[in-house]
Design a protein around this motif. Structure first.
Motif, PDB file in Angstrom:
ATOM      1  N   CYS A   8       0.829  -1.207   0.000  1.00  0.00           N
ATOM      2  CA  CYS A   8       0.000   0.000   0.000  1.00  0.00           C
ATOM      3  C   CYS A   8       0.870   1.266   0.000  1.00  0.00           C
ATOM      4  O   CYS A   8       1.256   1.756  -1.040  1.00  0.00           O
ATOM      5  CB  CYS A   8      -0.939  -0.047   1.203  1.00  0.00           C
ATOM      6  SG  CYS A   8      -1.998   1.398   1.316  1.00  0.00           S
ATOM      7  N   GLY A   9       1.147   1.801   1.173  1.00  0.00           N
ATOM      8  CA  GLY A   9       1.941   3.041   1.263  1.00  0.00           C
ATOM      9  C   GLY A   9       1.112   4.299   1.104  1.00  0.00           C
ATOM     10  O   GLY A   9       1.652   5.409   1.075  1.00  0.00           O
ATOM     11  N   ILE A  58       9.530  11.597   1.660  1.00  0.00           N
ATOM     12  CA  ILE A  58      10.826  11.322   1.034  1.00  0.00           C
ATOM     13  C   ILE A  58      11.338   9.931   1.388  1.00  0.00           C
ATOM     14  O   ILE A  58      12.120   9.341   0.634  1.00  0.00           O
ATOM     15  CB  ILE A  58      11.851  12.411   1.454  1.00  0.00           C
ATOM     16  CG1 ILE A  58      13.116  12.336   0.621  1.00  0.00           C
ATOM     17  CG2 ILE A  58      12.177  12.309   2.953  1.00  0.00           C
ATOM     18  CD1 ILE A  58      14.078  13.487   0.868  1.00  0.00           C
ATOM     19  N   ALA A  59      10.886   9.408   2.509  1.00  0.00           N
ATOM     20  CA  ALA A  59      11.383   8.099   2.959  1.00  0.00           C
ATOM     21  C   ALA A  59      10.602   6.927   2.362  1.00  0.00           C
ATOM     22  O   ALA A  59      10.956   5.775   2.601  1.00  0.00           O
ATOM     23  CB  ALA A  59      11.337   8.022   4.483  1.00  0.00           C
ATOM     24  N   LEU A  60       9.569   7.225   1.601  1.00  0.00           N
ATOM     25  CA  LEU A  60       8.767   6.132   1.023  1.00  0.00           C
ATOM     26  C   LEU A  60       9.419   5.632  -0.258  1.00  0.00           C
ATOM     27  O   LEU A  60       9.697   6.400  -1.176  1.00  0.00           O
ATOM     28  CB  LEU A  60       7.345   6.616   0.730  1.00  0.00           C
ATOM     29  CG  LEU A  60       6.398   5.551   0.161  1.00  0.00           C
ATOM     30  CD1 LEU A  60       6.131   4.458   1.191  1.00  0.00           C
ATOM     31  CD2 LEU A  60       5.087   6.187  -0.302  1.00  0.00           C
ATOM     32  N   HIS A  61       9.608   4.330  -0.316  1.00  0.00           N
ATOM     33  CA  HIS A  61      10.192   3.702  -1.501  1.00  0.00           C
ATOM     34  C   HIS A  61       9.132   2.828  -2.167  1.00  0.00           C
ATOM     35  O   HIS A  61       8.348   2.178  -1.492  1.00  0.00           O
ATOM     36  CB  HIS A  61      11.390   2.834  -1.093  1.00  0.00           C
ATOM     37  CG  HIS A  61      11.955   2.031  -2.220  1.00  0.00           C
ATOM     38  ND1 HIS A  61      12.790   2.576  -3.181  1.00  0.00           N
ATOM     39  CD2 HIS A  61      11.781   0.735  -2.551  1.00  0.00           C
ATOM     40  CE1 HIS A  61      13.109   1.633  -4.052  1.00  0.00           C
ATOM     41  NE2 HIS A  61      12.518   0.510  -3.696  1.00  0.00           N
ATOM     42  N   GLY A  62       9.119   2.837  -3.480  1.00  0.00           N
ATOM     43  CA  GLY A  62       8.253   1.907  -4.197  1.00  0.00           C
ATOM     44  C   GLY A  62       7.039   2.554  -4.828  1.00  0.00           C
ATOM     45  O   GLY A  62       6.922   3.777  -4.892  1.00  0.00           O
ATOM     46  N   ASP A  63       6.147   1.696  -5.291  1.00  0.00           N
ATOM     47  CA  ASP A  63       4.947   2.146  -5.997  1.00  0.00           C
ATOM     48  C   ASP A  63       3.722   1.891  -5.133  1.00  0.00           C
ATOM     49  O   ASP A  63       3.453   0.742  -4.728  1.00  0.00           O
ATOM     50  CB  ASP A  63       4.799   1.382  -7.322  1.00  0.00           C
ATOM     51  CG  ASP A  63       5.962   1.666  -8.262  1.00  0.00           C
ATOM     52  OD1 ASP A  63       6.357   2.844  -8.360  1.00  0.00           O
ATOM     53  OD2 ASP A  63       6.484   0.712  -8.863  1.00  0.00           O
ATOM     54  N   ILE A  64       2.975   2.972  -4.905  1.00  0.00           N
ATOM     55  CA  ILE A  64       1.797   2.884  -4.040  1.00  0.00           C
ATOM     56  C   ILE A  64       0.786   1.894  -4.624  1.00  0.00           C
ATOM     57  O   ILE A  64       0.487   1.921  -5.821  1.00  0.00           O
ATOM     58  CB  ILE A  64       1.174   4.278  -3.851  1.00  0.00           C
ATOM     59  CG1 ILE A  64       2.143   5.139  -3.039  1.00  0.00           C
ATOM     60  CG2 ILE A  64      -0.177   4.197  -3.147  1.00  0.00           C
ATOM     61  CD1 ILE A  64       1.851   6.605  -3.085  1.00  0.00           C
ATOM     62  N   GLY A  65       0.317   1.023  -3.740  1.00  0.00           N
ATOM     63  CA  GLY A  65      -0.671   0.031  -4.151  1.00  0.00           C
ATOM     64  C   GLY A  65      -0.062  -1.212  -4.756  1.00  0.00           C
ATOM     65  O   GLY A  65      -0.784  -2.169  -5.068  1.00  0.00           O
ATOM     66  N   ILE A  66       1.250  -1.205  -4.919  1.00  0.00           N
ATOM     67  CA  ILE A  66       1.914  -2.385  -5.501  1.00  0.00           C
ATOM     68  C   ILE A  66       2.891  -2.963  -4.472  1.00  0.00           C
ATOM     69  O   ILE A  66       2.675  -4.027  -3.916  1.00  0.00           O
ATOM     70  CB  ILE A  66       2.615  -2.025  -6.827  1.00  0.00           C
ATOM     71  CG1 ILE A  66       1.556  -1.535  -7.837  1.00  0.00           C
ATOM     72  CG2 ILE A  66       3.367  -3.236  -7.381  1.00  0.00           C
ATOM     73  CD1 ILE A  66       2.121  -0.986  -9.112  1.00  0.00           C
ATOM     74  N   GLU A  67       3.973  -2.239  -4.244  1.00  0.00           N
ATOM     75  CA  GLU A  67       4.933  -2.681  -3.227  1.00  0.00           C
ATOM     76  C   GLU A  67       5.688  -1.456  -2.729  1.00  0.00           C
ATOM     77  O   GLU A  67       6.266  -0.721  -3.530  1.00  0.00           O
ATOM     78  CB  GLU A  67       5.905  -3.726  -3.788  1.00  0.00           C
ATOM     79  CG  GLU A  67       6.715  -4.385  -2.689  1.00  0.00           C
ATOM     80  CD  GLU A  67       7.442  -5.648  -3.151  1.00  0.00           C
ATOM     81  OE1 GLU A  67       7.024  -6.226  -4.184  1.00  0.00           O
ATOM     82  OE2 GLU A  67       8.411  -6.035  -2.484  1.00  0.00           O
TER      83      GLU A  67
END
Ligand code: SF4
Ligand code: SF4
Length: 119
Positions: A8-9, A58-67
């Motif tokens: 999610c994220g 800024i600390a979020l890595h990846g694609d929202i809803g995927i990984e």
């Protein structure tokens, strides 16, 4: 199986993440890394990227809803620790549901945790 938050994220790209400056304690190695925060006022900082019109930490890595992953998970600030995923403890989390809906993701249901716990 990935934890639902790792697929999610959304909340990391929805809300302003503000916290007291004392939560940055670089020397201790346990506080929020200072370089990833910006000043809001004399007492508060915000995670960079979250005080924007289209927030994304800024600390979020990846694609929202995927990984996704928080790259400072062990050092994330208190507002991040306070957000619960819906039904993780059996109750609805309005913050979680709102963030997911804003990103086109259905709110979590109890079934998401049954699958998670069975894996
Ligand atoms: S708390 Fe909810 S919105 Fe935040 S990452 Fe987890 S599932 Fe997504
Ligand atoms: S610090 Fe981590 S948990 Fe908090 S908003 Fe940023 S990516 Fe999300």
């Amino acid at each position: 199986m990935l934890h639902p938050c790792q697929r999610c994220g959304a909340c990391c790209a929805t809300y302003r993440v503000a916290f007291h400056w004392m939560e940055t304690m670089d020397d201790s190695g346990i506080g929020v890394p200072e370089a990833l925060a910006e000043t809001l006022d004399p007492h508060r900082l915000a995670m960079r990227g979250t005080n924007a019109k289209a927030p994304r930490c800024i600390a979020l890595h990846g694609d929202i809803g995927i990984e996704t992953a928080c790259t400072i998970y062990a050092r994330r600030p208190s507002p991040c620790r306070a957000v619960m995923a819906s039904y993780e403890d059996g109750t609805v989390s309005p913050q979680c549901d709102k963030a997911r809906l804003l990103h086109g993701l259905a709110p979590l249901t109890p079934a998401d945790w049954v699958a998670q716990r069975a894996s």
